[in-house]
Design an enzyme around this catalytic site. Structure first.
Site, PDB file in Angstrom:
ATOM      1  N   ASP A 194       4.738  -8.688   2.946  1.00  0.00           N
ATOM      2  CA  ASP A 194       5.553  -8.135   1.850  1.00  0.00           C
ATOM      3  C   ASP A 194       6.619  -9.144   1.424  1.00  0.00           C
ATOM      4  O   ASP A 194       6.819  -9.405   0.231  1.00  0.00           O
ATOM      5  CB  ASP A 194       6.257  -6.847   2.287  1.00  0.00           C
ATOM      6  CG  ASP A 194       5.319  -5.684   2.536  1.00  0.00           C
ATOM      7  OD1 ASP A 194       5.097  -4.905   1.606  1.00  0.00           O
ATOM      8  OD2 ASP A 194       4.819  -5.565   3.659  1.00  0.00           O
ATOM      9  N   GLU A 211      10.005  -4.718  -5.207  1.00  0.00           N
ATOM     10  CA  GLU A 211      10.211  -3.607  -4.269  1.00  0.00           C
ATOM     11  C   GLU A 211      11.153  -3.972  -3.138  1.00  0.00           C
ATOM     12  O   GLU A 211      12.019  -3.195  -2.752  1.00  0.00           O
ATOM     13  CB  GLU A 211       8.869  -3.160  -3.674  1.00  0.00           C
ATOM     14  CG  GLU A 211       9.048  -2.086  -2.614  1.00  0.00           C
ATOM     15  CD  GLU A 211       7.755  -1.613  -1.993  1.00  0.00           C
ATOM     16  OE1 GLU A 211       7.815  -0.639  -1.228  1.00  0.00           O
ATOM     17  OE2 GLU A 211       6.705  -2.202  -2.267  1.00  0.00           O
ATOM     18  N   ASP A 214       5.223  -5.029  -7.010  1.00  0.00           N
ATOM     19  CA  ASP A 214       4.991  -4.522  -5.657  1.00  0.00           C
ATOM     20  C   ASP A 214       4.141  -5.572  -4.951  1.00  0.00           C
ATOM     21  O   ASP A 214       2.946  -5.701  -5.225  1.00  0.00           O
ATOM     22  CB  ASP A 214       4.263  -3.176  -5.673  1.00  0.00           C
ATOM     23  CG  ASP A 214       4.225  -2.538  -4.285  1.00  0.00           C
ATOM     24  OD1 ASP A 214       4.388  -3.275  -3.291  1.00  0.00           O
ATOM     25  OD2 ASP A 214       4.055  -1.308  -4.199  1.00  0.00           O
ATOM     26  N   LEU A 271       2.984  -5.830  -1.989  1.00  0.00           N
ATOM     27  CA  LEU A 271       1.936  -5.346  -1.091  1.00  0.00           C
ATOM     28  C   LEU A 271       1.968  -3.820  -1.140  1.00  0.00           C
ATOM     29  O   LEU A 271       2.742  -3.180  -0.433  1.00  0.00           O
ATOM     30  CB  LEU A 271       2.155  -5.862   0.342  1.00  0.00           C
ATOM     31  CG  LEU A 271       0.948  -5.886   1.278  1.00  0.00           C
ATOM     32  CD1 LEU A 271       1.262  -6.677   2.545  1.00  0.00           C
ATOM     33  CD2 LEU A 271       0.472  -4.498   1.649  1.00  0.00           C
ATOM     34  N   ASP A 272       1.167  -3.265  -1.995  1.00  0.00           N
ATOM     35  CA  ASP A 272       1.078  -1.815  -2.136  1.00  0.00           C
ATOM     36  C   ASP A 272       0.103  -1.289  -1.095  1.00  0.00           C
ATOM     37  O   ASP A 272      -1.048  -1.725  -1.027  1.00  0.00           O
ATOM     38  CB  ASP A 272       0.582  -1.480  -3.548  1.00  0.00           C
ATOM     39  CG  ASP A 272       0.571   0.010  -3.834  1.00  0.00           C
ATOM     40  OD1 ASP A 272       1.476   0.704  -3.339  1.00  0.00           O
ATOM     41  OD2 ASP A 272      -0.330   0.468  -4.561  1.00  0.00           O
ATOM     42  N   THR A 310       1.407  -0.776   2.375  1.00  0.00           N
ATOM     43  CA  THR A 310       1.841  -1.523   3.562  1.00  0.00           C
ATOM     44  C   THR A 310       1.438  -0.826   4.859  1.00  0.00           C
ATOM     45  O   THR A 310       0.989  -1.470   5.811  1.00  0.00           O
ATOM     46  CB  THR A 310       3.365  -1.740   3.533  1.00  0.00           C
ATOM     47  OG1 THR A 310       3.707  -2.513   2.377  1.00  0.00           O
ATOM     48  CG2 THR A 310       3.831  -2.477   4.778  1.00  0.00           C
ATOM     49  N   THR A 366      -2.195  11.048  -1.547  1.00  0.00           N
ATOM     50  CA  THR A 366      -1.574  10.230  -0.511  1.00  0.00           C
ATOM     51  C   THR A 366      -2.191  10.453   0.872  1.00  0.00           C
ATOM     52  O   THR A 366      -2.596  11.567   1.214  1.00  0.00           O
ATOM     53  CB  THR A 366      -0.063  10.503  -0.454  1.00  0.00           C
ATOM     54  OG1 THR A 366       0.553   9.657   0.522  1.00  0.00           O
ATOM     55  CG2 THR A 366       0.226  11.961  -0.112  1.00  0.00           C
ATOM     56  N   HIS A 399       2.049  10.104   3.004  1.00  0.00           N
ATOM     57  CA  HIS A 399       3.306  10.687   2.515  1.00  0.00           C
ATOM     58  C   HIS A 399       3.089  12.115   2.009  1.00  0.00           C
ATOM     59  O   HIS A 399       3.662  12.518   1.007  1.00  0.00           O
ATOM     60  CB  HIS A 399       3.889   9.828   1.392  1.00  0.00           C
ATOM     61  CG  HIS A 399       4.170   8.411   1.795  1.00  0.00           C
ATOM     62  ND1 HIS A 399       5.293   8.054   2.515  1.00  0.00           N
ATOM     63  CD2 HIS A 399       3.472   7.273   1.586  1.00  0.00           C
ATOM     64  CE1 HIS A 399       5.275   6.744   2.729  1.00  0.00           C
ATOM     65  NE2 HIS A 399       4.186   6.254   2.182  1.00  0.00           N
ATOM     66  N   GLY A 454      -1.838   3.600  -1.153  1.00  0.00           N
ATOM     67  CA  GLY A 454      -1.626   2.708  -2.287  1.00  0.00           C
ATOM     68  C   GLY A 454      -1.888   3.330  -3.642  1.00  0.00           C
ATOM     69  O   GLY A 454      -2.981   3.847  -3.888  1.00  0.00           O
ATOM     70  N   LYS A 498      -5.536   3.985  -5.703  1.00  0.00           N
ATOM     71  CA  LYS A 498      -5.941   5.288  -6.245  1.00  0.00           C
ATOM     72  C   LYS A 498      -6.366   5.176  -7.711  1.00  0.00           C
ATOM     73  O   LYS A 498      -7.336   5.817  -8.131  1.00  0.00           O
ATOM     74  CB  LYS A 498      -4.803   6.295  -6.089  1.00  0.00           C
ATOM     75  CG  LYS A 498      -4.457   6.625  -4.636  1.00  0.00           C
ATOM     76  CD  LYS A 498      -3.314   7.607  -4.568  1.00  0.00           C
ATOM     77  CE  LYS A 498      -2.864   7.885  -3.142  1.00  0.00           C
ATOM     78  NZ  LYS A 498      -2.122   6.748  -2.542  1.00  0.00           N
TER      79      LYS A 498
END
Length: 381
Positions: free
Chosen positions: A109, A132, A175, A177-178, A180, A268, A271, A293, A297
């Site tokens: 990242d 980010e 971003d 590294l989407d 992570t 997700t 999350h 990520g 998606k």
């Protein structure tokens, strides 16, 4: 030299035979429209961009700020993808927790963001760049700088509505590294590098790099045991880069749709909460894909693996959605918050997408109509 009528027939044939894929010859179609749509009755219906919107006449892109920026972002995203792979190969991910156990930052990242932001700032010093990661100011190793640009992009015409844009008018959302958390767990096909470009608060151009696209062609167990040997299969290239500009199109993938009548939801993986699960259930899905990520998606939507991306919760941020939104919109899809509000990308906008995300390639109204009022009331834009 082909006759005028043969050029028209060629344009029509290309449109109809390639409809539904990403390989429209937009440059030819737009040129014919600009030059001859008033000369030949009935030509206009055959000359449209892949988003389904009427295209503007365009100009050569080599001298426009936007297309030079997109061409640079393409090469810079590829460099960032190489950094992401290199950190895995070296074996030390350098993981730190930012706010909680699911909000992680790795060495990849940090290095990827330094590479992207520094490379862009050197070439376009008047840009507003928002990344980010909150990193301290420090000298960036020259090894991280990418100076090249993707020449194929410069061959594409720039939509006329963007031809006069100045550097200082643009905001870039990064971003590095989407996905992570998935990266730290070896779910590498979830990972993307995202560079989104906004003008007057609207996402207008974007680049998505998938560092590990095609890595599953290897034996997964061997990969997990020897992560430094992650490679594509013998007939595949490891990694790919997708890019798009509104009014021009999206490139680097094959557009597919979920079979008619199927409702497959992507949401997700790490999350989730009651709002998210209740909203997904309200869609009456045939299947639910839980992956990491936002970029990943949206790729599922444009490649026919999912019908809708549903995330009824705060957590997703502007750098997660800016680039993916462009790719989706460029092929006729739609991305909003749960209330149906268009997301804004001004430099001073709050970073959090506090009212969640709802995105589809097709049939947006069907999914939007199924969001419960109780969930809307719980999410304040």
């Amino acid at each position: 030299m082909p006759s005028f009528s043969r050029l028209i027939d060629s344009a029509k044939a290309r449109y109809w035979t390639q409809r539904g894929t990403w390989v429209y010859d937009n440059a030819l179609l737009l040129l014919l429209k600009c030059l001859w749509s008033n000369v030949v009755p009935g030509l206009s219906p055959f000359l449209s961009c892949r988003s389904g919107q009427e295209p503007e006449c365009t100009m050569a892109s080599s001298n426009t700020v936007l297309m030079r920026l997109v061409a640079s972002a393409y090469s810079i995203a590829q460099k960032a993808g190489m950094i992401v792979r290199r950190v895995i190969a070296e074996g030390d991910l350098g993981i730190v927790e930012k706010t909680c156990a699911t909000d992680l930052q790795t060495k990849a990242d940090r290095l990827a963001q330094m590479s992207i932001c520094s490379s862009l700032a050197r070439k376009f010093p008047k840009l507003t760049i928002i990344g980010e990661e909150d990193l301290p100011s420090e000298e960036v190793d020259q090894e991280l700088i990418e100076d090249s640009q993707w020449e194929e992009i410069l061959k594409q015409p720039c939509p006329s509505q963007y031809s006069a844009i100045k550097e200082e008018d643009l905001v870039v959302w990064v971003d590095p590294l989407d996905g992570t958390k998935e990266y730290t767990e070896g779910l590498l096909d979830n990972v993307t590098v995202l560079i989104g470009i906004a003008y007057e608060g609207k996402a207008i151009a974007g680049v998505i790099n998938q560092p590990y696209y095609n890595y599953e062609n290897n034996e997964k167990q061997q990969f997990r045991e020897h992560r430094n040997e992650a490679k594509a299969g013998p007939d595949a290239v490891l990694g790919r880069t997708i890019w798009g500009v509104l009014g021009l199109g999206a490139f680097g993938f094959q557009l597919k749709e979920v079979p008619a009548g199927k409702h497959i939801i992507t949401t997700t993986r790490s999350h989730s909460n009651k709002l998210v699960t209740d909203c997904v259930a309200a869609m009456n899905p045939d299947a639910v894909l839980r992956v990491g990520g936002a970029g990943n998606k949206i790729i599922q939507l444009i490649e026919g693996k999912a019908s809708a991306y549903v995330f009824a919760s705060p957590g997703c941020k502007k750098w997660d959605t800016c680039a993916p939104e462009v790719i989706l919109h460029a092929v006729g899809g739609k991305l909003t918050d749960i209330h149906g509000n268009v997301l804004q990308y001004h430099k001073d906008v709050k970073h959090m997408n506090s009212a969640g995300v709802l995105a589809t390639l097709r049939n947006y109204d069907y999914y939007a109509s199924r969001v419960p009022e109780s969930i809307k009331n719980a999410l304040v834009p």
